[in-house]
Structure formats: structure tokens, C-alpha cells
Design a protein around this motif. Sequence first.
Motif, PDB file in Angstrom:
ATOM      1  N   HIS A 197      57.600 -73.367   9.121  1.00  0.00           N
ATOM      2  CA  HIS A 197      56.433 -74.458   8.261  1.00  0.00           C
ATOM      3  C   HIS A 197      56.157 -74.101   6.992  1.00  0.00           C
ATOM      4  N   MET A 417      64.251 -74.511   8.320  1.00  0.00           N
ATOM      5  CA  MET A 417      63.811 -75.009   9.183  1.00  0.00           C
ATOM      6  C   MET A 417      64.365 -74.274  10.995  1.00  0.00           C
ATOM      7  N   VAL A 418      65.425 -74.426  10.703  1.00  0.00           N
ATOM      8  CA  VAL A 418      66.550 -73.913  12.272  1.00  0.00           C
ATOM      9  C   VAL A 418      67.093 -72.736  11.565  1.00  0.00           C
ATOM     10  N   LEU A 421      63.300 -71.545  13.637  1.00  0.00           N
ATOM     11  CA  LEU A 421      63.001 -70.952  14.035  1.00  0.00           C
ATOM     12  C   LEU A 421      63.678 -69.942  15.529  1.00  0.00           C
ATOM     13  N   VAL A 424      62.322 -66.979  14.622  1.00  0.00           N
ATOM     14  CA  VAL A 424      60.756 -66.644  15.362  1.00  0.00           C
ATOM     15  C   VAL A 424      60.732 -66.374  16.594  1.00  0.00           C
ATOM     16  N   PHE A 425      62.340 -67.694  17.847  1.00  0.00           N
ATOM     17  CA  PHE A 425      61.865 -67.377  18.930  1.00  0.00           C
ATOM     18  C   PHE A 425      63.675 -66.193  19.303  1.00  0.00           C
ATOM     19  N   TRP A 426      64.270 -66.450  18.641  1.00  0.00           N
ATOM     20  CA  TRP A 426      65.564 -65.384  19.089  1.00  0.00           C
ATOM     21  C   TRP A 426      65.615 -64.596  18.742  1.00  0.00           C
ATOM     22  N   PRO A 428      62.694 -61.981  18.616  1.00  0.00           N
ATOM     23  CA  PRO A 428      61.222 -61.874  18.263  1.00  0.00           C
ATOM     24  C   PRO A 428      60.895 -60.588  17.730  1.00  0.00           C
ATOM     25  N   ARG A 430      59.113 -57.114  18.257  1.00  0.00           N
ATOM     26  CA  ARG A 430      59.114 -56.172  18.982  1.00  0.00           C
ATOM     27  C   ARG A 430      58.653 -54.847  18.505  1.00  0.00           C
ATOM     28  N   ARG A 454      52.465 -60.443  26.881  1.00  0.00           N
ATOM     29  CA  ARG A 454      53.035 -61.153  28.275  1.00  0.00           C
ATOM     30  C   ARG A 454      54.830 -61.384  27.469  1.00  0.00           C
ATOM     31  N   ASP A 455      55.488 -60.173  27.609  1.00  0.00           N
ATOM     32  CA  ASP A 455      56.890 -60.640  27.005  1.00  0.00           C
ATOM     33  C   ASP A 455      57.734 -60.312  27.626  1.00  0.00           C
ATOM     34  N   LEU A 456      58.473 -60.455  28.401  1.00  0.00           N
ATOM     35  CA  LEU A 456      59.743 -60.070  29.576  1.00  0.00           C
ATOM     36  C   LEU A 456      61.107 -59.192  29.037  1.00  0.00           C
ATOM     37  N   GLY A 457      61.117 -59.906  27.640  1.00  0.00           N
ATOM     38  CA  GLY A 457      62.349 -59.426  27.002  1.00  0.00           C
ATOM     39  C   GLY A 457      61.629 -57.468  26.376  1.00  0.00           C
ATOM     40  N   ARG A 460      61.781 -55.670  29.141  1.00  0.00           N
ATOM     41  CA  ARG A 460      62.555 -55.056  29.465  1.00  0.00           C
ATOM     42  C   ARG A 460      63.481 -54.031  28.480  1.00  0.00           C
ATOM     43  N   GLU A 463      62.047 -51.104  28.878  1.00  0.00           N
ATOM     44  CA  GLU A 463      62.688 -50.178  29.748  1.00  0.00           C
ATOM     45  C   GLU A 463      64.155 -48.914  29.311  1.00  0.00           C
TER      46      GLU A 463
END
Lengths: 487, 290
Positions: A197, A417-418, A421, A424-426, A428, A430, A454-457, A460, A463
Motif C-alpha cells: 500500500h 510493490m511486487v 504482493l 502477502v499472497f504467495w 501467507p 499461517r 477458509r484457507d485451502l492452503g 493442507r 494436515e
Amino acid sequence: MRSMPAVQQRGRVASTSPWLTNPTGQLWHTLTSVRLALILILLIAVATLAGTLLNQVPGSVAADPAAYSEWLHNARDRYGAFTPLMDRLQLFHVFSSIWFRALIALLVANIVVCTVNRWNSIRAAVFVPRVRMNPAYFERARIRSAFSVNVDAPAAAAAVRQGLRSAGYRSLADQGESVALYADRFRFSRLGTFLTHLSLVLLLIGAIMGRIWGWKDDQFIVAQGATQQLPLAKDISVKLEQFQEEWYVEGPPKDFESDLVIYDNGQEVERGTTRVNSPLSYHGITFNQAFYGQVAVIEARDASGNVVFNEGVPLAWTASQGNRPMGILDIPGTQVKGYVVGPEPGTYDTAVPLGTVRLELYDRSTGQLAAIESLSRNQDVQAEGLTFRFLRESQFTGLKVVKDPGVNVVWIASGLMVLGLVMVFWFPHRRLWALCTPRADGGTDVSLAAASQRDLGLERDFEQVSAKVRRALTRRQREEKGGVDHV
Amino acid sequence: MYSLSQYSYVASFVALALAALAYASYGVTRRRAILAGFDGDATADVGERAVPAMPASLGRWGTILTINAFVFLTGALGFRWIAAGHGPFSNMYEFSLSFVWGTLAAHLYFEFRYGLRSLAILVLPVCLAMLGYAATVSSKIDPLVPALQNSTLLTVHVAVAIAAYGAFALSFAAAVLYLVNRQDRFTWLPRRAMLDEVGYKAVMFAFPMMALVVILGAVWAKVAWGQYWSWDPKETASLVTWLIYGGYLHARVIRGWKGDRSAYLLIIGFGAVLFTYFGNYFFSGLHSYG
């Protein structure tokens, strides 16, 4: 009974807009809203789309009122009666319009306020996370698992931590009657949101720096062999030694190159070749190959035979009729001002045959057309008291000259910025929690649970972590048992 | 090499068409099987409930054919790369093949990772349309015009774009199925929560990529045109695309914007991707080659 007026008072206050009672507080509150951010982003997207779909007036035209009104006149063909309204709404220069800038300014304010507002909670999540969760949390969490082991709580906790570590999680413990654990990975990911941001704000600062301290010249023209001063940086001049064009046999262009020499206050400071993908630069000024064209070298002599003009005239403009290239001829100290017009490219031009140019001269004081002459190569033609001669054809190069002191700020902002990002997104953040509660029989109940969104990652991950923890616990149990057996 | 590339392209097209058929019959038979009362294992952690043998084998055929199409397409692009001497990223034919390649890669990733076959019902038609479009434009290998003669940026800028577009295509498919599968009434489709998650996952991957596409475009614009940003239609359209997905990411955390509205944003976002992609048909600009 005495409390009645107070109640009424409160009722009245509540019905008044908070904008009146606490304007700064309300402004702050509004600017902390993600909903506002979303609306602004979507509005800017719509505005940007409008700027793509509607014809936008070029900067050079906008600067010239006469050219602009002509441009508006032509725009009527397309937008009809809406043209004046669209002009009023600044829809023909969306990206420099007041309302577009207001949207950007509002978004920046929104970003800054959100950043400040979120700092404390994110800082807490990253640096001082909550370690102990209530036992109820482990029963309600959407992602959870539980084991029972025959070792005491500290030993179980140690095994859990070992399992977490092997899954790439760091853990924090809170020793008590029961041992509480907090584990996470990629916690710095949360700081990525600030990077992203704030990089937008930095990007804007870079752009504004370019606006304030930079300049550009889209159409800097130098004829072959000539030296030309930069109109926006008069100390610097550029000489075109040679222009070359190369074409593929199939037809499309292969390369355009200009061999340039740059002078600063008359001193040669830089020499090199500018190609489309490799600009020349000097002191933060870049010279990009933008276009090229024909030059007509014209000589003019006065009645006594003195040469008053001998220069290449770049035919860099296009005549409104016939699509012919034309250049401006201006001989100082004489009445002569006018145009040199070349043959229309790609056609059999009968009015201006190949190998000739047409001279259109206007009277300097009245602006009336004074003479039209056809000049063949190396033939003298008399007009307006001068003798003109078309010596030869040559070429000019059209350069885009840009000075932008904000460009490095823009690159830094882009990199941040990259980076933000990707964080944040690659990667995250946990998080999960564990609780090792001692049982009456000396064993321990181990509960494991993760944050509920909800977070599929995460599922996974959970587990895997769960499996690793289970394995570590089993190993621990076996070791303890083995120990007992030995005794 | 050029003809090898062409043959591979045709093979890929055929395999993909067959795959689409297989997936479609997979969907239909699965629906029948579920309607007939087959009760799958609802607790399975994959995206779709377990299915009886018949649709399962059709689904497997769909997967195998898609992998074939993907391999042939990789061949088509690879052979072309060798033939042209530069990345196959310089005209609409090459972009289209690459776009499909990226989309198939994203699809196969999600199919294997999350067991989601049904997305293919939408993803494959999009890919087929793209490959069909590629057949209508010239597949001739043209030499590079001066503006494109920057092999590093050509390769990286377009390759990143393709990865992003592929994932966006997948999020589009997930969003459409999300809107179709209201209240999870179509048991043969993945559950809504899963579709929502897949759409988000795809954007999580693609959003930083898209930022990089725009930034690399700006770097290239600075090198080739002298200015990093000139509101050229293609760069503006890519910015709009990025903004819409940025809006989507913010929308997901706002009450009232979760769910349907977010899904609509994904569909609009993919519309913006296509608009950016086919931009040259709508407007003229510096980006005249595609």
C-alpha cells in the motif's frame, strides 16, 4: 425523573449526523473503511476505462487553445451534441482531470489512514501474538485435531514443538498447569500489506516528481549533419551524424539508428547510437529513437548572389491535403516564410513528382499566399526576390527527449510493490495453536487448532503439521516407555 | 521446425476438443449417477464427491486428453521458439497459443492439487475458442519489428502475462460455476465454498504476476519509448484489469461483498483480461503488434 432530560438529550445527539458533532473523528472513521477503498478502486477502474475508450486529446494539442478548439470540432463527428458536455466534464483528458486527481488523492488518504489504523493490530499479530487460547477454542475451531498420549504435559509440548519445527513452524510456549503453544510461519507476510500500500503512495510521489522537475519533448527533430539545441534545456544540443534505416526483405522495418553527438555548453560530452530499444542518455536526459523522415536541403541566394540560406528542411509534418510530407521554411531577415512540400509517399504524385519539392511561400506581413513553385534538383527558381535551389534529399531523425528525475523512485516503488504482493499472497501468514492439558492418569490431551477463516492452503498445511506432530508424539511416547522398560 | 509446430498445434486442438467432449460426458453421467441415488463419500477432502466407475473413467479420459493437448501445445510453442529464434510471444497467433498454454497449466494444477475436474466444463471451451481464434490469424513467423527487439523483456513480460491470464481464466470458470451452483443445488458440481476458494487461490497467484506484467511493461516502455507510462490503451487496459482484481481482493473482506458480488467481480475481471488481450481491435496505440 431527573434523568429524563439527559435521555432526551442523548436521543437528540444520536439523531444528529456525526459529521457535525465530530467531523475529524468521522472523517478518520470514513477513511479507515475498506468499503471506501473498494469503491474508490472501482471508480478509478471505470475512469481509467473511460480514458481508454474515449478519444483523449494529445498533450501538445491541449496546450494550444486554437488547436484544442479545432480538435473539439473534429471530436463532434464522433460524439455529436455531447461534445461540449464531455469537454466540461474533462472527459477528453481524463488522466489530468480534476476529478480523476481527486479520486487518486482520496485513495492515497484512504491508504495512509488504513495503514496507520491497522498498524497496531498487525504489529501485535506479528511480534506479540496471543499464545494461550481457551480450551473452548479447540473444540469449536473449524480445523482441529486431538491426540492423547501417555507422557506428561511438558514432554508432550516438547514433542509438539519438535513436530511443528519440522513442518517449518516456529512456536511460542506459555507454561502453566497446561502448556499452551502458538505456532506460525511467514509471519512477516503481514508486513507485506504495508509495503504494497505504501509503495502505491511512493509511486505517486515518483510520478509527481517527474511532473514537477521533469520535461519531455516528443518531437525533437535533427536533420542529418545539423546540430540542434534542446528547446527545454538550452545548454544542450544534439548533432545527428548519420541516420540509418534497415528493412527486412519481407518488408517490415528491422532497425532505425541515429548516430548522435551531444554537446553541453558547446563541449562534446556524449557520443553514441540511439536505437529503438537502446536509448542514449546524458545527465538523466534520455534520447529515444521515435520517428524519422525526409529532409530537403534548400539553398537561397539574394539578388547579389549571397547565400542567405543553406539548410536541410525536415519534412516532418503532414499537409492537410494529399497526405504529403511538409516542412517549414523560414529565412530570417527576408520576407520569405512558407512551406516545403514533398511528394506523397507510395503513390504516383502528379502534383509533386518524385525528385521534386514544392515551395509554398507566404507574405510575412499579410499572411497571403505569395508564390507556389516546383523545384527540381539543382535548378534555380526565382521567387519573392530570391533564387532558390533544391540541392539534395537527406534524412532527419525524430527523437523523444525526456528528463524524469522521478523515474528511480517509480522503480523502487514498483520493486517494493511486487515484493509486498509476493509476501502477502504467495507466503501467507499461517497460524495455529495447541494446548497440552494434563490428565488425571499422568497422560496428556493434546489439541491442535487453526484460525477459522477458509484457507485451502492452511487446511493442507494443517494436515501435514498434524501428521508430523503425531509422529513426534508417538516417538516421544516410545522413548519414555523404553526408558521405563530399562529401569 | 515450423511445420512441426503447426502439426503440434493441430494435434493439440484435436486432443483438446476430445477432452472437452470427455469432460462434458463426465459431467452428464456424473449428474445421472448422483440423481440415480449413488451416494458418494461426502467427507472426502477432495473437491468433488466420489463417483462410480463410468463417469470416473470418462473424467480420467478428459484428464489424459487434456495432458496430451498440453504436451502438444508445449511442442507447438517450443518448435516455434526454435524456428523463430525468439520466444513465441510476438503476434496474436503466438499470444493465443501461449494464453491457452497458461490456462491449461493452471487448470491441470488445480485438477491435480484439489481434484477439481468440473472446472474443465468452462475452461476447455474458453481454450478451444482461443485455439480456434488462432486458426483465423496469420501463423506466419514474421521478423521482429524494432520495438520488439529486446529478447529479455519480450520473454519475461509476455511469459508472466500468460501465467497471470491463465490463472485469471481459471478464476473466471470458478466464479461462473459458483454463481450457477446456488445453494449447492447441483451436486455434480464442486461445492460453492470450494469454488470460492479456488477462484481466490487463482487470483492470489495471478495478482502479483499481473502487477509484474504492468511494471515490466513500464520498464520496457521507458527503454523503447522513453516514458514509463503514457496512458497507451494497452497499458491502461492492463491497469484496469489489475485494479478490478485489486477490488476483488478487497471485496472479499467486506460483508455484503463476499460471495456473489465477488464472483461477479471475477467475471468482470476476466472480461477486462480479454479486453486487454484483444485491445488492438478496439483502439490504436503504441502497442500495435498485439
